[in-house]
Design a protein around this motif. Structure first.
Motif, PDB file in Angstrom:
ATOM      1  N   PRO A  79      23.822  67.551 -35.488  1.00  0.00           N
ATOM      2  CA  PRO A  79      23.376  66.380 -36.076  1.00  0.00           C
ATOM      3  C   PRO A  79      23.317  65.179 -35.880  1.00  0.00           C
ATOM      4  N   LEU A  80      24.402  64.958 -34.912  1.00  0.00           N
ATOM      5  CA  LEU A  80      24.503  63.316 -34.136  1.00  0.00           C
ATOM      6  C   LEU A  80      24.352  63.683 -32.769  1.00  0.00           C
ATOM      7  N   GLY A  81      23.734  64.901 -32.292  1.00  0.00           N
ATOM      8  CA  GLY A  81      23.504  64.912 -30.645  1.00  0.00           C
ATOM      9  C   GLY A  81      24.685  65.437 -30.007  1.00  0.00           C
ATOM     10  N   THR A  82      24.532  65.386 -28.823  1.00  0.00           N
ATOM     11  CA  THR A  82      25.698  65.826 -27.777  1.00  0.00           C
ATOM     12  C   THR A  82      25.829  64.850 -26.751  1.00  0.00           C
ATOM     13  N   ASP A  83      27.080  64.763 -26.162  1.00  0.00           N
ATOM     14  CA  ASP A  83      27.322  63.946 -25.024  1.00  0.00           C
ATOM     15  C   ASP A  83      26.805  64.471 -23.599  1.00  0.00           C
ATOM     16  N   ILE A 263      34.109  55.848 -27.344  1.00  0.00           N
ATOM     17  CA  ILE A 263      33.565  54.574 -27.025  1.00  0.00           C
ATOM     18  C   ILE A 263      33.320  54.677 -25.388  1.00  0.00           C
ATOM     19  N   GLU A 264      34.362  54.912 -24.732  1.00  0.00           N
ATOM     20  CA  GLU A 264      34.517  54.610 -23.156  1.00  0.00           C
ATOM     21  C   GLU A 264      33.233  55.396 -22.641  1.00  0.00           C
ATOM     22  N   GLN A 265      33.175  56.611 -23.127  1.00  0.00           N
ATOM     23  CA  GLN A 265      32.102  57.906 -22.551  1.00  0.00           C
ATOM     24  C   GLN A 265      30.965  57.290 -22.877  1.00  0.00           C
ATOM     25  N   GLY A 266      30.679  56.755 -24.305  1.00  0.00           N
ATOM     26  CA  GLY A 266      29.446  56.479 -24.708  1.00  0.00           C
ATOM     27  C   GLY A 266      28.928  55.265 -24.230  1.00  0.00           C
ATOM     28  N   SER A 267      29.897  54.274 -23.654  1.00  0.00           N
ATOM     29  CA  SER A 267      29.221  52.858 -23.069  1.00  0.00           C
ATOM     30  C   SER A 267      28.511  53.130 -21.870  1.00  0.00           C
ATOM     31  N   GLN A 268      28.795  54.619 -21.110  1.00  0.00           N
ATOM     32  CA  GLN A 268      28.019  54.508 -19.825  1.00  0.00           C
ATOM     33  C   GLN A 268      26.634  55.305 -20.252  1.00  0.00           C
ATOM     34  N   LEU A 278      27.747  56.188 -28.312  1.00  0.00           N
ATOM     35  CA  LEU A 278      28.629  55.069 -28.616  1.00  0.00           C
ATOM     36  C   LEU A 278      28.690  54.686 -30.205  1.00  0.00           C
ATOM     37  N   LEU A 279      27.545  54.881 -30.493  1.00  0.00           N
ATOM     38  CA  LEU A 279      27.364  54.324 -32.152  1.00  0.00           C
ATOM     39  C   LEU A 279      28.341  55.039 -33.030  1.00  0.00           C
ATOM     40  N   ALA A 280      28.378  56.595 -32.963  1.00  0.00           N
ATOM     41  CA  ALA A 280      28.931  57.188 -34.051  1.00  0.00           C
ATOM     42  C   ALA A 280      30.543  56.672 -34.171  1.00  0.00           C
ATOM     43  N   PRO A 281      31.232  56.810 -32.873  1.00  0.00           N
ATOM     44  CA  PRO A 281      32.715  56.538 -32.985  1.00  0.00           C
ATOM     45  C   PRO A 281      32.802  54.819 -33.303  1.00  0.00           C
TER      46      PRO A 281
END
Length: 309
Positions: A79-83, A263-268, A278-281
């Protein structure tokens, strides 16, 4: 038999003051912002306690074949995708609540116990006890928390305490407790200085009550309101600090998960076409901290009538 022998019911006194916390609760129930903040916090508390209600996917079920591939977007099986490792963002976000909240509760609980104890002793006995506690507080207050946390946690970064929820928060908890007890000590000391010379405290002392009984039964209740108002904002501060430390790689560490790690992983990937990582957490972190701040302000206003006069 004479009517005079019949006992007459005694009317309950109407001027008896109610407990401050009871008055505060009645005040908080009339504030819409407090109700919304409470609902948000209860939602995340349930999420931390029962993550299976929100997702059946394990945050560690990342298919190796999808490692380091482009993240998937919203919808579909995820639902919120994958990293970038193929991990489900929703599952990682849901399971990241527990370490953050557990760390906050442990840090605030232990810091509260230490601060209240030292504040009581310093305010009640004064002399060398007050001098020692006050100078210790001053020393810790001039040390920047982030700098100290970076130094201490970097020294112990190579230590593996295990993958359990409590194990992964142990080192950050110790550092945050070390620098988190001072506000409680200062507020309780000030309340103790004011309360220990009140008439009912003097009367208890003249009747032979021990110092421990006077501090716990008569002095400490005067500080309950102030300390209670500090708790929500203190929890918010710990959650924010954990996110910063995890973002820098020295807080909660993989294979455990937390909002800071996400957040650290999403910032990339913000500029890489996958801002949802990034937005979800980040939205969860901001919502939790904002709800705690709102609740803390409401408690402070409700427990201190002078602020609303």
């Amino acid at each position: 038999m004479s009517d005079a022998a019949t006992p007459t019911p005694t009317a309950r006194p109407t001027g008896t003051p109610s407990h401050p916390l009871g008055e505060a609760w009645r005040t908080l129930r009339r504030r819409p912002d407090t109700i919304i903040a409470t609902v948000v916090l209860l939602l995340f508390a349930v999420m931390a306690a029962f993550p299976q209600l929100f997702t059946t996917t394990s945050p560690r079920s990342c298919p190796i074949r999808e490692a380091r591939t482009d993240p998937q977007g919203w919808g579909g099986e995820h639902p919120l995708g994958t990293d970038s490792l193929g991990c489900d963002v929703l599952a990682t976000m849901v399971h990241g609540v527990r370490p953050s909240l557990l760390l906050a509760l442990v840090v605030v609980g232990v810091s509260l116990a230490i601060g209240v104890t030292l504040g009581l002793l310093a305010g009640y006995y004064l002399g060398w006890v007050d001098y020692l506690v006050s100078r210790t507080v001053e020393v810790f207050l001039v040390i920047p928390l982030l700098l100290a946390a970076l130094l201490v946690l970097s020294l112990f970064k190579g230590i593996d305490l295990g993958a359990g929820t409590f194990n992964v928060i142990l080192l950050p908890a110790v550092v945050l407790i070390l620098f988190g007890w001072m506000p409680y000590a200062r507020y309780v000391r000030a309340s103790t200085l004011e309360a220990k010379n009140l008439d009912y405290v003097t009367a208890a002392r003249s009747l032979g009550a021990s110092d421990l009984r006077i501090m716990v039964r008569h002095v400490l209740p005067n500080a309950i309101g102030t300390v209670t108002a500090l708790l929500p904002t203190s929890v918010a501060g710990v959650i924010s600090a954990e996110a910063v430390l995890s973002f820098l790689g020295i807080g909660v560490r993989p294979p455990a998960t937390s909002w800071g790690i996400q957040i650290e992983q999403g910032s990339q990937w913000v500029l890489g076409g996958a801002p949802h990582i990034l937005l979800a957490p980040l939205i969860c972190l901001v919502a939790t901290v904002l709800a705690l701040v709102v609740l803390g302000d409401a408690l402070r206003d409700a427990l201190d009538p002078r602020l609303t006069a």
